[in-house]
Design an enzyme around this catalytic site. Structure first.
Site, mmCIF file in Angstrom:
data_model
loop_
_atom_site.group_PDB
_atom_site.id
_atom_site.type_symbol
_atom_site.label_atom_id
_atom_site.label_comp_id
_atom_site.label_asym_id
_atom_site.label_seq_id
_atom_site.Cartn_x
_atom_site.Cartn_y
_atom_site.Cartn_z
ATOM 1 N N SER A 1 4.553 -10.976 28.514
ATOM 2 C CA SER A 1 4.607 -10.003 27.729
ATOM 3 C C SER A 1 3.875 -8.712 28.139
ATOM 4 O O SER A 1 4.544 -7.519 28.060
ATOM 5 C CB SER A 1 4.353 -10.307 26.314
ATOM 6 O OG SER A 1 4.947 -11.288 25.772
ATOM 7 N N ARG B 1 16.118 -23.961 20.891
ATOM 8 C CA ARG B 1 14.951 -25.034 21.371
ATOM 9 C C ARG B 1 14.973 -26.010 20.232
ATOM 10 O O ARG B 1 14.280 -27.064 20.501
ATOM 11 C CB ARG B 1 13.870 -24.192 21.641
ATOM 12 C CG ARG B 1 13.791 -23.142 22.956
ATOM 13 C CD ARG B 1 12.423 -22.678 23.040
ATOM 14 N NE ARG B 1 12.720 -22.018 24.414
ATOM 15 C CZ ARG B 1 11.903 -21.172 24.838
ATOM 16 N NH1 ARG B 1 10.845 -20.557 23.973
ATOM 17 N NH2 ARG B 1 12.015 -20.516 26.016
ATOM 18 N N ARG C 1 5.360 -4.892 29.565
ATOM 19 C CA ARG C 1 5.167 -3.715 28.932
ATOM 20 C C ARG C 1 4.171 -2.628 30.011
ATOM 21 O O ARG C 1 4.431 -1.522 29.834
ATOM 22 C CB ARG C 1 4.338 -3.948 27.703
ATOM 23 C CG ARG C 1 5.040 -4.636 26.684
ATOM 24 C CD ARG C 1 4.063 -5.363 25.815
ATOM 25 N NE ARG C 1 4.966 -5.914 24.585
ATOM 26 C CZ ARG C 1 5.532 -6.641 24.409
ATOM 27 N NH1 ARG C 1 5.960 -7.643 25.405
ATOM 28 N NH2 ARG C 1 6.280 -7.143 23.232
ATOM 29 N N ARG D 1 22.580 -14.321 23.644
ATOM 30 C CA ARG D 1 21.547 -13.928 22.850
ATOM 31 C C ARG D 1 21.833 -12.915 21.593
ATOM 32 O O ARG D 1 22.289 -11.903 22.127
ATOM 33 C CB ARG D 1 20.067 -13.654 23.344
ATOM 34 C CG ARG D 1 19.831 -15.291 24.110
ATOM 35 C CD ARG D 1 18.234 -15.083 25.100
ATOM 36 N NE ARG D 1 17.493 -14.808 23.901
ATOM 37 C CZ ARG D 1 16.041 -14.834 24.169
ATOM 38 N NH1 ARG D 1 15.686 -14.686 25.639
ATOM 39 N NH2 ARG D 1 15.076 -14.728 23.478
ATOM 40 N N ASP E 1 6.546 -19.476 21.316
ATOM 41 C CA ASP E 1 6.834 -19.979 22.410
ATOM 42 C C ASP E 1 6.171 -21.305 22.893
ATOM 43 O O ASP E 1 6.715 -21.699 23.846
ATOM 44 C CB ASP E 1 6.479 -18.802 23.387
ATOM 45 C CG ASP E 1 7.546 -17.486 23.563
ATOM 46 O OD1 ASP E 1 8.405 -17.758 22.666
ATOM 47 O OD2 ASP E 1 7.028 -16.659 23.992
ATOM 48 N N GLY F 1 14.844 -11.605 27.714
ATOM 49 C CA GLY F 1 15.128 -10.667 26.439
ATOM 50 C C GLY F 1 14.021 -9.548 26.395
ATOM 51 O O GLY F 1 14.587 -8.622 25.603
ATOM 52 N N ARG G 1 10.642 -22.899 29.652
ATOM 53 C CA ARG G 1 9.718 -23.600 28.858
ATOM 54 C C ARG G 1 9.947 -24.842 28.307
ATOM 55 O O ARG G 1 9.022 -25.887 28.204
ATOM 56 C CB ARG G 1 9.443 -22.833 27.062
ATOM 57 C CG ARG G 1 8.975 -21.531 27.543
ATOM 58 C CD ARG G 1 8.171 -21.157 26.708
ATOM 59 N NE ARG G 1 7.641 -19.340 27.015
ATOM 60 C CZ ARG G 1 6.689 -18.997 28.048
ATOM 61 N NH1 ARG G 1 6.071 -19.830 28.530
ATOM 62 N NH2 ARG G 1 6.772 -17.810 28.094
ATOM 63 N N GLN H 1 9.960 -8.218 19.911
ATOM 64 C CA GLN H 1 11.049 -7.410 20.707
ATOM 65 C C GLN H 1 11.664 -6.284 20.061
ATOM 66 O O GLN H 1 11.700 -5.209 20.357
ATOM 67 C CB GLN H 1 11.985 -8.504 21.297
ATOM 68 C CG GLN H 1 11.416 -9.308 22.391
ATOM 69 C CD GLN H 1 12.015 -10.369 23.125
ATOM 70 O OE1 GLN H 1 13.407 -10.580 22.531
ATOM 71 N NE2 GLN H 1 11.664 -11.138 23.820
HETATM 72 C C1 S3P Z 1 8.402 -11.493 23.313
HETATM 73 C C2 S3P Z 1 8.317 -11.916 21.977
HETATM 74 C C3 S3P Z 1 8.973 -13.196 21.631
HETATM 75 C C4 S3P Z 1 8.660 -14.216 22.652
HETATM 76 C C5 S3P Z 1 9.221 -13.840 23.956
HETATM 77 C C6 S3P Z 1 8.285 -12.777 24.132
HETATM 78 C C7 S3P Z 1 7.778 -10.197 23.571
HETATM 79 O O1 S3P Z 1 10.280 -12.929 21.047
HETATM 80 O O2 S3P Z 1 9.635 -15.260 21.956
HETATM 81 O O3 S3P Z 1 9.141 -14.916 24.651
HETATM 82 O O4 S3P Z 1 7.117 -9.926 25.054
HETATM 83 O O5 S3P Z 1 7.821 -9.172 22.885
HETATM 84 P P1 S3P Z 1 10.748 -12.456 19.754
HETATM 85 O O6 S3P Z 1 10.327 -10.868 19.661
HETATM 86 O O7 S3P Z 1 12.368 -12.441 19.852
HETATM 87 O O8 S3P Z 1 10.224 -13.100 18.901
#
Ligand code: S3P
Length: 429
Positions: A20, A349, A24, A119, A318, A91, A390, A166
């Site tokens: 994450s 999952r 960023r 998704r 996760d 994602g 995962r 996200q």
């Molecule tokens: C993430 C947020 C989570 C997480 C993903 C990474 C991020 O998803 O499951 O692996 O980096 O912001 P969601 O925002 O859909 O919960």
């Protein structure tokens, strides 16, 4: 990958940079003025897709192993891409980058692999549209590919129905380009790396927690520029989780995992391991680049079933695949509730965990928002990862304590977040 039972995992390891935070760091570095220098960047396929997209948006990004230099173009300096922005399986790249692209004066298209393009994207299309963005699902199915054209963004207050970092990050990043204030309230605080990093880059952002209840609101107002930073990415607790579980489950083990990010919005697994009776200690706790970090010492433990629900869920979402594996090896019953978000991850999952644990002989009942797992003995099986990184890693750990041989199909999908996963094991043998 074929795996069999092991004993005595011993040694000191470190895990790759947080996924994450790595994403960023590239995104904020790209829209900041000046140089952003990143160390311990995660060279996984997801984060490399982010680098590739921002290169297509005209940003110069130099890579030297896990050290990256981003020569930022400034808040208004991204260039129109010549090509579709390919996010592959990521994602995070899709949803966060869409927030940035919604504020640009050029057109762009985002697309990913088969899993990514299935998704849900309505969760970002709706609030961005409310802000005045022009963003649409090209196939009109509320999924990527997405098409974004010039819009004029207004600040909004968004009450998010889901605790999703996200979604929150997408709106806050769009807020950098909006007139007035933009705020997002979420039912439970999700990972807050975007807020912490935006603050480091000089954005006007604040977060308030409601005194009663779990709601949290983050508010951003536009600034003239963000400024390049030095970022040291902590080890990813989501990657460390597999070695925490291995240390607890594999007999006669003692593993020290160095420099792991333990931001409270991510560290739910530590509490669950403790609740299950795991022998875990945090050493050398400190703060670096605004993030909590520690070394984690894990020793073989007898585990017991537990109940996991409510506010802790976003802090371990996760890690549920590996928690489910621990539950399957624990004494007693484990109940997981309030985790319906599992259905919209890289795979559904709830289904992939259920199918694969059942294949290993576990008594597991899927529910609408989680699962009920009876602990027992696992048996080697063929694991269908459905290309979910995962699931591949969680079931690789299950294989180490299962009777017989386990075959992980398409284990190469681990490259998404942890290309050196099996090498780290070698260090513990
Ligand atoms: C993430 C947020 C989570 C997480 C993903 C990474 C991020 O998803 O499951 O692996 O980096 O912001 P969601 O925002 O859909 O919960």
């Amino acid at each position: 990958m074929e795996l069999t039972t092991l004993t005595g995992l011993k040694g000191t390891i470190s895990v790759p940079g947080d996924k994450s935070i790595s994403h960023r760091s590239i995104m904020l570095g790209s829209i900041a003025k000046g140089k952003t220098e990143i160390t311990h960047f995660l060279n996984g396929a997801d984060c490399l897709a982010t680098i590739d997209c921002f290169r297509k948006l005209g940003v110069a990004i130099e890579e030297r192993d896990s050290s990256i230099t981003v020569h930022g173009n400034g808040l208004y300096g991204l260039l129109p891409p010549n090509d579709i922005l390919q996010v592959k399986n990521s994602g995070t790249t899709t949803r966060l980058m869409a927030g940035i692209l919604a504020g640009q004066s050029f057109d762009s298209k985002i697309s990913g692999d088969e899993s990514l393009n299935a998704r849900p994207m309505r969760r970002i299309i709706a609030p961005l549209t409310q802000m005045g963005a022009n963003i649409s699902s090209i196939l009109r199915n509320d999924c990527a590919p997405l098409y974004i054209t010039k819009g004029h963004l207004q600040g909004i207050h968004y009450q998010s129905p889901v605790a999703s970092a996200q979604v929150k990050s997408c709106i806050l990043l769009a807020g950098l380009y909006a007139d007035g204030e933009t705020s997002v309230t979420e039912p439970i605080l999700s990972r807050n790396h975007t807020e912490l990093m935006l603050k480091e880059f000089g954005a006007n952002i604040k977060t308030t927690h409601q005194l009663a209840g779990s709601e949290t609101t983050s508010t951003i107002s536009p600034c003239e520029e963000l400024y390049g930073q030095k970022i040291c990415v902590p080890g990813d607790i989501s990657s460390a989780a597999y070695f925490i579980a291995a240390g607890l489950l594999v007999s006669d083990s003692e593993i020290l995992i160095k420099n792991v990010g333990i931001n409270p919005t991510r560290a739910g697994i530590l509490k669950v391991c403790e609740d299950m009776g795991g022998n875990i200690s945090l050493l050398n706790e400190r703060i670096e680049c605004g993030e909590h970090i520690a070394d984690i010492l894990v020793k073989t433990s007898k585990l017991y079933g537990t109940t996991i629900q409510g506010d802790i869920i976003p802090a371990l979402i996760d890690e549920i695949p590996i928690i489910a594996v621990m539950a399957a090896c624990a004494e007693g019953t484990t109940v997981i509730r309030d985790a319906a978000e599992l259905k919209v991850k890289e795979t559904d999952r709830i289904e992939t965990i259920t199918d694969n644990l059942r294949a290993m002989g576990c008594d597991i009942t899927p529910t609408d928002d989680g699962m009920i797992i009876q602990g027992g003995t696992l048996h080697g099986a063929i694991i269908h990862t459905l290309l979910d990184h995962r699931i591949a890693m969680a079931f690789s750990i299950a294989a180490l304590v299962a009777k017989g041989t386990t075959k992980i199909l398409n284990s190469h999908c681990i490259d998404v977040s942890y290309p050196t996963f099996y090498d780290t094991f070698e260090e513990l043998l």
